[in-house]
Each structure stands twice: as structure tokens, then as C-alpha cells.
Scaffold this motif. Structure first.
Motif, short mmCIF file in Angstrom:
data_model
loop_
_atom_site.label_atom_id
_atom_site.label_comp_id
_atom_site.label_asym_id
_atom_site.label_seq_id
_atom_site.Cartn_x
_atom_site.Cartn_y
_atom_site.Cartn_z
N VAL A 108 0.83 -1.20 0.00
CA VAL A 108 0.00 0.00 0.00
C VAL A 108 0.87 1.25 0.00
N PRO A 109 0.37 2.36 -0.57
CA PRO A 109 1.06 3.64 -0.42
C PRO A 109 1.03 4.08 1.04
N ALA A 110 2.02 4.87 1.44
CA ALA A 110 2.08 5.35 2.82
C ALA A 110 0.81 6.09 3.22
N ALA A 111 0.20 6.79 2.29
CA ALA A 111 -1.00 7.57 2.61
C ALA A 111 -2.17 6.69 3.06
N LEU A 112 -2.13 5.41 2.74
CA LEU A 112 -3.22 4.50 3.13
C LEU A 112 -2.88 3.68 4.37
N ALA A 113 -1.64 3.74 4.81
CA ALA A 113 -1.21 2.87 5.91
C ALA A 113 -2.00 3.11 7.19
N GLY A 114 -2.40 4.36 7.43
CA GLY A 114 -3.14 4.68 8.64
C GLY A 114 -4.54 4.13 8.67
N GLY A 119 6.28 5.15 -0.54
CA GLY A 119 5.89 6.48 -0.97
C GLY A 119 5.89 7.50 0.15
N GLU A 120 5.67 8.76 -0.22
CA GLU A 120 5.86 9.87 0.70
C GLU A 120 4.57 10.45 1.25
N GLY A 121 3.47 9.75 1.19
CA GLY A 121 2.19 10.30 1.63
C GLY A 121 2.15 10.61 3.12
N GLU A 122 1.20 11.48 3.50
CA GLU A 122 1.01 11.83 4.90
C GLU A 122 0.43 10.64 5.65
N THR A 123 0.93 10.43 6.88
CA THR A 123 0.43 9.35 7.73
C THR A 123 0.36 9.84 9.17
N PRO A 124 -0.48 9.29 10.04
CA PRO A 124 -0.46 9.64 11.47
C PRO A 124 0.90 9.29 12.09
N VAL A 125 1.35 9.98 13.22
CA VAL A 125 2.68 9.75 13.83
C VAL A 125 2.86 8.33 14.30
N ASP A 126 1.67 7.63 14.79
CA ASP A 126 1.77 6.30 15.41
C ASP A 126 1.26 5.20 14.48
N VAL A 127 1.34 5.42 13.13
CA VAL A 127 0.70 4.50 12.19
C VAL A 127 1.23 3.07 12.33
N LEU A 128 2.52 2.88 12.51
CA LEU A 128 3.08 1.53 12.58
C LEU A 128 2.68 0.82 13.86
N ALA A 129 2.80 1.51 14.97
CA ALA A 129 2.48 0.88 16.25
C ALA A 129 1.00 0.54 16.35
N ASP A 130 0.16 1.22 15.58
CA ASP A 130 -1.29 0.99 15.65
C ASP A 130 -1.78 -0.14 14.76
N ILE A 131 -0.90 -0.70 13.93
CA ILE A 131 -1.32 -1.81 13.08
C ILE A 131 -1.59 -3.04 13.95
N ARG A 132 -2.79 -3.59 13.83
CA ARG A 132 -3.19 -4.75 14.63
C ARG A 132 -3.40 -5.93 13.69
N SER A 133 -2.50 -6.90 13.74
CA SER A 133 -2.58 -8.00 12.78
C SER A 133 -1.56 -9.06 13.13
N PRO A 134 -1.55 -10.18 12.37
CA PRO A 134 -0.49 -11.19 12.55
C PRO A 134 0.77 -10.85 11.76
N LEU A 135 1.03 -9.57 11.55
CA LEU A 135 2.15 -9.14 10.71
C LEU A 135 3.48 -9.65 11.24
N GLU A 136 4.27 -10.27 10.35
CA GLU A 136 5.60 -10.78 10.70
C GLU A 136 6.71 -10.12 9.89
N VAL A 137 6.40 -9.70 8.65
CA VAL A 137 7.41 -9.21 7.72
C VAL A 137 6.95 -7.86 7.17
N LEU A 138 7.80 -6.83 7.32
CA LEU A 138 7.43 -5.48 6.92
C LEU A 138 8.53 -4.86 6.08
N GLU A 139 8.15 -4.21 4.97
CA GLU A 139 9.07 -3.39 4.20
C GLU A 139 8.53 -1.97 4.17
N ILE A 140 9.42 -1.00 4.41
CA ILE A 140 9.09 0.41 4.28
C ILE A 140 10.05 0.97 3.24
#
Length: 204
Positions: free
Chosen positions: A79-85, A99-120
Motif C-alpha cells: 500500500v502507499p504510505a498515505a493509506l497505511a493509517g 511512498g511519501e504520503g502523509e500518515t499519522p505519527v503512530d501509524v506503525l504501532a497501531d497496526i493490529r494484525s499477525p504481521l511478521e514481515v514489513l518493508e518500508i
């Protein structure tokens, strides 16, 4: 096993394209099996990797596809950064944010899921590298322009950093089993303890 490589190339870039779909307009989805921006997959069970690719105009009114929570076998999401929140708990075990879209300051910590692998990848200086989802095992940072506080990376099993330049608290990554830095300047100069750990480091 290299967690990130196994996950990314099996689900984000599967060699035969099987199960890989792009949701967006024809101009944004280049060659993948395309789902129209306002459409839905004809067979949701076939979707294993999904690239969400809105146009610039669509990004001005950010929204995620309504069917995202109804893909029973989704393994990877891009997803583009603008949708991550907007993700919340609609994230599989592999996620790519770019991408360089606007996101909330706590967007990563707020992701609730079984996420194991992340690329930024390719994010701007204002992208909030302020926390990571719990349970994350492998992280790839590529072209991250914001300062990277390595204290937030403790507990990872695998870390790949490419084309990124600003780091603090580097000591925190000494206990990560697999670390690779490519084209990041030389953040480990005059620090023999990093060389002794056998980090895979390439300078350019």
C-alpha cells in the motif's frame, strides 16, 4: 532461513504471478492481474498478494478497497504510505508500505494484525518511524529518509537496510541475528563490535 527473502519473493513477487493481483486503474496496474478500483475480485480465494495502487487523484481522498477484509488467503499486501493509517487489523503477515504520503505519527504501532514481515520503502522525512507492530520478525528499510531509531528494532530476527542514512542508538541492533546494510554510508565506522558480529555491510 532468511525470513524476509522467503516471504517477500514468495508472496510479494511470486515468480509465476499466481495469486498476485493489483487493484487500481490500468495506468497504475502494470501487467499484473488487475481488479478495477471500484470493483472486486471474481474469486477472492485466489488472491494471495495484493498491490493497492490508487491514482494521484484517488489518493487525495484516501480509502482502502472494501473487499480487503474478505480475502481468506491473503499473504502479502502493498500500500502507499498515505493509506497505511487506514489498515487497522486488515493486514496479512507480509506488508509493504511505500511512498511519501502523509500518515499519522503512530501509524506503525497501531497496526493490529499477525504481521511478521514489513518493508518500508521510499518514504519521506515525515514518515513516523516511532514504533513497530508487535510480533514483527523481519524488517526491510529501503530509501527511508526519516531518522531511524534502532532502539525500536530490538527483538527482530532479521533486518535489511538499504539506501538510508540517518541512525541513532545503533547498539540496539547488535543482538539481531541477521543484519544487512547496503549503501547506507558507514554508520559503523570505528565500531569494531559491529564487524565482530559479522554483519553483512556493503558501502557505496
Amino acid at each position: 532461513m532468511e525470513l524476509f527473502e522467503a516471504s517477500r519473493y514468495r508472496y510479494v513477487h511470486p515468480p509465476d504471478g499466481d495469486g498476485y493481483f493489483c487493484v487500481g486503474n490500468a495506468g497504475e496496474c502494470d501487467g499484473e492481474a488487475r481488479i478495477p478500483w471500484n470493483g472486486a475480485p471474481t474469486d477472492p480465494a485466489k488472491v494471495r498478494a495484493l498491490d493497492v495502487a490508487p491514482s494521484a487523484a484517488q489518493l487525495r481522498r484516501p480509502r482502502l478497497p472494501g473487499f480487503l477484509g474478505d480475502l481468506p488467503h491473503l499473504e502479502s499486501l502493498t500500500v502507499p504510505a498515505a493509506l497505511a493509517g487506514l489498515l487497522g487489523d486488515r493486514v496479512p503477515r507480509t506488508l509493504v508500505i511505500h511512498g511519501e504520503g502523509e500518515t499519522p505519527v503512530d501509524v506503525l504501532a497501531d497496526i493490529r494484525s499477525p504481521l511478521e514481515v514489513l518493508e518500508i520503502a521510499g518514504t519521506g522525512r515525515r514518515f513516523p518511524m516511532t514504533g513497530l507492530p508487535t510480533g514483527l520478525r523481519a524488517l526491510r528499510l529501503n530509501g527511508v529518509r526519516a531518522e531511524i531509531d534502532c532502539a525500536l528494532l530490538a527483538g527482530l530476527q532479521e533486518l535489511d537496510v538499504l539506501n538510508s542514512r540517518t541512525f541513532v542508538n545503533l547498539d540496539a541492533i547488535l543482538d539481531i541475528p541477521r543484519v544487512r546494510f547496503v549503501n547506507c554510508g558507514n554508520p559503523f565506522r570505528v565500531r569494531p563490535e559491529f564487524a565482530a558480529r559479522g554483519f553483512d555491510v556493503a558501502y557505496a
